[in-house]
Design a protein around this motif. Structure first.
Motif, mmCIF file in Angstrom:
data_model
loop_
_atom_site.group_PDB
_atom_site.id
_atom_site.type_symbol
_atom_site.label_atom_id
_atom_site.label_comp_id
_atom_site.label_asym_id
_atom_site.label_seq_id
_atom_site.Cartn_x
_atom_site.Cartn_y
_atom_site.Cartn_z
ATOM 1 N N GLU A 163 0.928 -1.231 0.114
ATOM 2 C CA GLU A 163 -0.078 -0.084 -0.077
ATOM 3 C C GLU A 163 0.982 1.392 -0.142
ATOM 4 O OE1 GLU A 163 -3.766 -0.149 2.205
ATOM 5 O OE2 GLU A 163 -2.969 -1.937 3.167
ATOM 6 N N ALA A 164 1.830 1.333 -0.800
ATOM 7 C CA ALA A 164 2.680 2.537 -0.882
ATOM 8 C C ALA A 164 1.976 3.693 -1.463
ATOM 9 C CB ALA A 164 3.947 2.126 -1.891
ATOM 10 N N LEU A 165 2.505 4.707 -0.752
ATOM 11 C CA LEU A 165 1.688 6.081 -1.256
ATOM 12 C C LEU A 165 2.241 6.272 -2.828
ATOM 13 C CD1 LEU A 165 2.525 8.314 1.882
ATOM 14 C CD2 LEU A 165 0.344 7.230 1.326
ATOM 15 N N ALA A 166 3.107 5.976 -3.172
ATOM 16 C CA ALA A 166 3.813 6.017 -4.629
ATOM 17 C C ALA A 166 2.671 5.640 -5.452
ATOM 18 C CB ALA A 166 4.946 5.454 -4.561
ATOM 19 N N TYR A 167 1.795 4.400 -5.183
ATOM 20 C CA TYR A 167 0.902 3.744 -5.903
ATOM 21 C C TYR A 167 -0.471 3.806 -5.337
ATOM 22 C CZ TYR A 167 5.271 1.184 -6.723
ATOM 23 O OH TYR A 167 6.500 0.786 -7.036
ATOM 24 N N PRO A 217 -5.305 -9.765 6.238
ATOM 25 C CA PRO A 217 -5.819 -9.086 7.142
ATOM 26 C C PRO A 217 -6.513 -7.576 6.293
ATOM 27 C CG PRO A 217 -3.734 -8.789 7.319
ATOM 28 C CD PRO A 217 -3.752 -9.772 6.504
ATOM 29 N N PRO A 218 -7.404 -6.996 7.048
ATOM 30 C CA PRO A 218 -8.157 -5.910 6.222
ATOM 31 C C PRO A 218 -6.854 -4.769 5.777
ATOM 32 C CG PRO A 218 -9.138 -6.289 8.450
ATOM 33 C CD PRO A 218 -7.721 -6.982 8.277
ATOM 34 N N LEU A 219 -6.981 -4.129 4.734
ATOM 35 C CA LEU A 219 -6.246 -2.939 4.250
ATOM 36 C C LEU A 219 -5.952 -2.095 5.337
ATOM 37 C CD1 LEU A 219 -7.798 -2.347 0.619
ATOM 38 C CD2 LEU A 219 -5.824 -3.099 1.260
#
Length: 482
Positions: A128-132, A387-389
């Motif tokens: 879940e990178a902020l870059a993508y 697990p959840p996001l």
């Protein structure tokens, strides 16, 4: 070939169909390109691509024309931008040459069509990178795809490609394999080349290979990429015979230890523990001697070593990017936990680094001793189903030690085998009541890939998973005659 037919084939079968002339490589690439685009729209698994046409590859390779993707970390292709999951690289660094592993992928005939998502610089158990943005799980889109090879696992699980490059410094092949219902082998240290830009990634904890849907694809790909190059730090003992032959071989009667309690003392979902115990019963019924057992470990020492080694490695990676781009790293272009680790890593002195490496030696000796008593160790791959996001928020305000503890408390069964450099494989042997895959891990001593593949193939036959498909799948996103 229609899309249902394409998605039903693993890489081995697809290569055979292409070689037979029943379908052309161009026709297969067109199917895969559309599938990747549609899956990406739903699940956000692609960092770059799909490309208009596959990257150059050998027309006579074992997997000639089989669609493929590479992860946006470590392995890279000449002329293809790589961002490594970080905003610090902006629009990406464009390498002038292939890594050695990319050379091997091309020689195998793999038709690379995309680059897949990863967390920032690979240090997270989700993607879940902020870059993508967040990469979502195809079985349940509110849940994590795992990390750090989450994008690769999504493309394979959804049928968009039959296999995809992945790498593993603390569980990053095995965790997304578990989250997405795939096979994920972390080879032993030095088995697969990672040069020429580096030697042993993460002080020897990093390993390269792929996620696949079948054990035979994993074995066949290992045959194609497990080579040594001049200048590699050492040459690992070669297999007695091709790994592809091991999936048809009798593993014999093995001594297998089973362990379901987290070495970190963290929570293990009862469904996960039951899946491991059921696997143990299947192995016992197959003639293996199975009993509960575990190496003797001091988790706090392992966790401290992970913090020191990961943080100093991240600091080194960021220094390289700064030198390459002229950018200055800081909280405005790095996620908060990455920046915390980099700041700490810059302060690590030689004595602290040496002590961490000594810990790796100590644990390797204990695990080596354990494997004189047992042939294999059976554990969960991940403490829970996917697990959840957001469960591992890399932009949280945490210190390097807090962030490392949070990751490895959740992935407490995988990192040990990065520290020892020994091989381990995750297999999708169960499903949760919520409909999420459950991964079960087998680990062995040094150079035991052949034994792991034999037992994995035995379990694939006894506890098959081939008929399972996630809710979001390429066949549900495209018409069968596409």
């Amino acid at each position: 070939m229609n899309f249902d037919e394409y998605a039903a084939l693993d890489a081995t079968a697809l290569a055979a169909v292409i070689a037979s002339g029943e379908v052309t490589a161009d026709e297969v690439a067109a199917l895969a390109t559309e599938a990747i685009a549609r899956v990406d729209k739903e699940l956000n698994a692609v960092a770059e691509g799909p490309f208009d046409r596959p990257l150059d590859h050998a027309a006579d390779g074992r997997f000639a024309g089989v669609p493929f993707a590479i992860k946006d970390l470590v392995c890279h292709a000449a002329g293809v931008p790589t961002r490594m999951g970080t905003r610090l690289l902006g629009d990406g660094y464009v390498p002038a040459a292939d890594t050695h592993l990319m050379e091997r992928f091309r020689a195998a005939g793999l038709a690379t069509l995309a680059v897949t998502t990863t967390p920032e610089l690979g240090f997270n158990g989700n993607s879940e990178a902020l870059a993508y943005g967040s990469t979502r799980n195809p079985w349940h889109t509110a849940h994590s795809a795992g990390g750090s090879s989450g994008g690769a696992a999504v493309l394979v699980a959804t049928g968009a490609v039959p296999l995809a490059h992945a790498n593993d410094g603390g569980g990053s092949i095995r965790v997304p394999a578990a989250c997405n219902g795939l096979v994920g082998l972390k080879p032993g240290r030095g088995r697969v080349p990672s040069g020429p830009d580096g030697a042993e990634g993460l002080y020897g904890m990093g390993a390269e290979l792929a996620v696949t849907r079948t054990v035979r694809d994993t074995a066949a790909l290992l045959d194609e990429v497990a080579v040594s190059y001049p200048g590699d730090p050492f040459v690992i003992a070669p297999p007695a015979r091709p790994w592809a032959q091991e999936v048809r071989a009798d593993p014999g009667r093995l001594r297998i230890a089973v362990h379901t309690e987290s070495w970190a003392g963290s929570y293990v979902d009862p469904e996960v523990a039951r899946a491991v115990e059921e696997t143990a019963r299947v192995l016992e019924a197959a003639g293996h001697r199975v009993e509960h057992g575990t190496p003797s470990l001091t988790w706090e020492a392992l966790l401290h070593a992970n913090t020191v080694l990961w943080s100093s490695s991240l600091a080194g990676s960021v220094a390289w990017i700064e030198a390459l781009t002229g950018a200055t790293a800081g909280p405005e272009n790095l996620e908060r936990t990455t920046w915390s680790c980099v700041e700490y890593g810059r302060r690590v002195d030689a004595v602290t680094l040496g002590t961490a490496l000594t810990t790796l030696n100590t644990v390797s000796r204990e695990v080596g001793r354990f494997f004189t008593e047992y042939d294999l160790l059976l554990t969960p791959t991940l403490n829970t189903p996917a697990p959840p996001l957001g469960h591992l928020d890399a932009n949280a305000d945490l210190s390097a030690f807090e962030w490392t503890a949070r990751i490895f408390d959740a992935c407490s069964f995988t990192s040990l085998f990065n520290q020892t450099g020994t091989p381990a494989i995750s297999l999708p042997l169960a499903m949760s009541a919520q409909g999420l895959p459950i991964g079960v891990q087998l680990a062995g001593p040094a150079c035991s890939e052949a034994m792991l593949l034999r037992v994995a193939a035995q379990l694939e036959k006894a506890m098959p998973w081939a008929d399972r498909r996630p809710a979001v799948h390429a066949t549900t996103l495209m018409s069968p005659t596409a």
